[in-house]
Design a protein around this motif. Structure first.
Motif, short mmCIF file in Angstrom:
data_model
loop_
_atom_site.label_atom_id
_atom_site.label_comp_id
_atom_site.label_asym_id
_atom_site.label_seq_id
_atom_site.Cartn_x
_atom_site.Cartn_y
_atom_site.Cartn_z
N GLN A 290 -1.97 0.90 -13.07
CA GLN A 290 -1.30 1.89 -12.23
C GLN A 290 -2.18 2.35 -11.08
O GLN A 290 -1.70 2.62 -9.98
CB GLN A 290 -0.85 3.08 -13.07
CG GLN A 290 0.39 2.73 -13.89
CD GLN A 290 0.67 3.74 -14.97
OE1 GLN A 290 0.51 4.94 -14.76
NE2 GLN A 290 1.08 3.28 -16.14
N LEU A 291 -3.47 2.42 -11.36
CA LEU A 291 -4.40 2.82 -10.31
C LEU A 291 -4.37 1.78 -9.18
O LEU A 291 -4.29 2.13 -8.00
CB LEU A 291 -5.81 2.91 -10.90
CG LEU A 291 -6.81 3.82 -10.23
CD1 LEU A 291 -6.24 5.22 -10.04
CD2 LEU A 291 -8.09 3.88 -11.05
N LEU A 295 -3.16 2.27 -5.33
CA LEU A 295 -4.05 1.93 -4.22
C LEU A 295 -3.35 0.99 -3.25
O LEU A 295 -3.37 1.20 -2.03
CB LEU A 295 -5.33 1.31 -4.77
CG LEU A 295 -6.42 0.96 -3.76
CD1 LEU A 295 -7.80 1.29 -4.35
CD2 LEU A 295 -6.41 -0.50 -3.37
N LEU A 296 -2.71 -0.03 -3.79
CA LEU A 296 -2.09 -1.03 -2.93
C LEU A 296 -0.90 -0.47 -2.14
O LEU A 296 -0.56 -0.97 -1.09
CB LEU A 296 -1.65 -2.25 -3.76
CG LEU A 296 -2.80 -3.08 -4.31
CD1 LEU A 296 -2.29 -4.18 -5.23
CD2 LEU A 296 -3.62 -3.71 -3.17
N ASP A 298 -0.80 2.72 -1.13
CA ASP A 298 -1.27 3.89 -0.39
C ASP A 298 -1.22 3.63 1.13
O ASP A 298 -1.68 2.58 1.60
CB ASP A 298 -2.71 4.19 -0.82
CG ASP A 298 -3.25 5.41 -0.12
OD1 ASP A 298 -2.88 6.52 -0.53
OD2 ASP A 298 -4.02 5.25 0.86
N ALA A 299 -0.69 4.60 1.88
CA ALA A 299 -0.50 4.41 3.32
C ALA A 299 -1.84 4.21 4.05
O ALA A 299 -1.95 3.34 4.92
CB ALA A 299 0.24 5.61 3.90
N ASP A 300 -2.85 5.01 3.69
CA ASP A 300 -4.15 4.88 4.37
C ASP A 300 -4.79 3.53 4.08
O ASP A 300 -5.41 2.92 4.94
CB ASP A 300 -5.10 6.00 3.92
CG ASP A 300 -4.62 7.36 4.42
OD1 ASP A 300 -3.79 7.36 5.35
OD2 ASP A 300 -5.05 8.39 3.87
N VAL A 301 -4.64 3.07 2.85
CA VAL A 301 -5.21 1.76 2.48
C VAL A 301 -4.47 0.67 3.26
O VAL A 301 -5.09 -0.24 3.82
CB VAL A 301 -5.10 1.50 0.96
CG1 VAL A 301 -5.49 0.06 0.61
CG2 VAL A 301 -5.98 2.48 0.19
N LYS A 302 -3.15 0.80 3.31
CA LYS A 302 -2.36 -0.20 4.04
C LYS A 302 -2.80 -0.25 5.50
O LYS A 302 -2.91 -1.33 6.09
CB LYS A 302 -0.88 0.16 3.98
CG LYS A 302 -0.20 -0.33 2.72
CD LYS A 302 1.30 -0.04 2.82
CE LYS A 302 2.03 -0.45 1.58
NZ LYS A 302 3.37 0.09 1.52
N ALA A 303 -3.05 0.93 6.08
CA ALA A 303 -3.43 0.98 7.49
C ALA A 303 -4.81 0.36 7.71
O ALA A 303 -5.05 -0.29 8.72
CB ALA A 303 -3.42 2.44 7.97
#
Ligand SMILES: Nc1nc2c(ncn2[C@@H]2O[C@H](COP(=O)(O)OP(=O)(O)OP(=O)(O)O)[C@@H](O)[C@H]2O)c(=O)[nH]1
Length: 333
Positions: A290-291, A295-296, A298-303
């Motif tokens: 789930q973590l 993470l995958l 997450d908007a900031d990670v995607k950006a």
């Protein structure tokens, strides 16, 4: 704006009652609920499981693996029918990660378990066909709780050795059994070492007709191979038996071994400890999954990931620093 057609509400309390009363339709509905990925279904499924958890735990959970064609269906049909004659109630589940890709299930096919599929004391459920192996494993573990609450005292979980499916099944059962065929020394080398490490018992199947002698020889060779992978001071040395699902020979010895294994573990206080460990391990594997999922998505990670990956591809950033940058993007939400 169109509204979704209203579905009949699921009454979790009534469903639990139906399961306790052994109503097959309710059991099937409950399994469909734990297999569902819908958020509202997930919540209801957990509510149901919490109600039934105190009534779970009362079965022999037996994992069975072997390549397609080794004779799993024929054997499970024979074993299950014997056990039902002795007064047991038998459930058969399948963990088949390939079915999540093809959408079609190979395992748990009722047509190949002729006797069991018509018995009122048997319940056969094919592998869930949606989701990752983790998702399939979750649904299967939760289904075991439902089956035990419904009074099934033998749960057979079958799988083919695809990817991590053997480890997955070994981690949700009390005993993990590897079915194989007569092979010559060279072919024996082809058996994955990993499966021998996981196996609590090995059965050389189709030991009938002209294969009996060869099967016995294979069994001796496998016993030798097993003694190398299992420490001598271990509580349990995995035995190798020969059997024929078609003729029914060796099926009793198979079950006696399951019972003996449970007895040895219980006497050493290991039986419940193993189940408890499996639950805790499973808890953490869900946390990991789930973590990663969060993470995958997450908007900031995607950006951030596109640019970071590009620098790794171009060789201007090390993988270690890149992974740190991704985690920082996640942490700094
Ligand atoms: N000689 C012999 N043949 C068997 C035995 N058990 C199964 N077979 C044959 O082997 C073939 C495969 O049997 P299944 O029971 O369908 O095999 P399976 O391992 O369940 O196959 P999957 O479900 O695809 O993994 C069939 O043709 C069976 O008739 C046995 O004990 N002896």
């Amino acid at each position: 704006m169109s509204t979704a057609p209203s579905r009949p509400a699921i009454d979790v309390g009534a469903l639990a009652e139906g399961i306790r009363a052994g109503r097959r339709a309710d059991l099937s509905r409950a399994i469909t609920l734990v297999e569902s990925t819908r958020v509202d279904h997930r919540a209801l499924a957990q509510e149901l499981l919490m109600l039934l958890l105190p009534e779970s735990g009362g079965s022999h959970r037996v994992g069975i693996t072997g390549v397609p064609g080794v004779g799993k269906s024929t054997f499970i049909d024979a074993l299950g029918s014997n056990l039902i004659e002795q007064g047991h109630r038998v459930a058969v589940l399948a963990v088949d990660p390939s079915s999540t890709r093809t959408g079609g299930s190979i395992l748990g096919d009722k047509t190949r378990m002729g006797r069991l599929s018509t018995s009122p004391d048997a319940f056969i459920r094919p592998s869930p066909t949606a989701g990752t192996l983790g998702g399939v494993a979750k649904a299967t573990r939760e289904t075991i709780v439902l089956l035990e609450a419904a009074g099934y005292d033998v749960v057979l979980v079958e799988t083919v050795g695809v990817g991590q499916s053997e480890v997955t099944v070994a981690n949700m059962t009390d005993i993990f059994c590897f079915l194989t065929l007569s092979r010559t020394g060279d072919q024996l080398q082809g058996i994955k070492k990993g499966v021998l490490e996981l196996a609590d018992m090995v059965a050389v199947n189709k030991a009938d007709g002209k294969f009996v002698i060869e099967a016995k020889r294979t069994a001796r060779e496998l016993a030798g191979a097993l003694s190398l992978v299992h420490p001598h001071d271990a509580l349990w040395q995995p035995p190798v038996i020969t059997m024929s699902g078609r003729e029914g020979s060796g099926v009793e010895e198979f079950w006696d071994t399951v019972l003996r294994h449970a007895q040895v573990l219980k006497e050493a206080g290991e039986f419940d400890a193993k189940r408890a460990r499996q639950q805790v391990d499973w808890t953490w594997s869900m946390v990991h999954e789930q973590l990663l999922d969060r993470l995958l998505h997450d908007a900031d990670v995607k950006a951030a990931r596109g640019g970071i990956e590009e620098r790794v591809r171009q060789g201007t950033l090390t993988a270690a620093l890149a992974s740190q940058a991704i985690l920082e993007a996640f942490d700094h939400r």
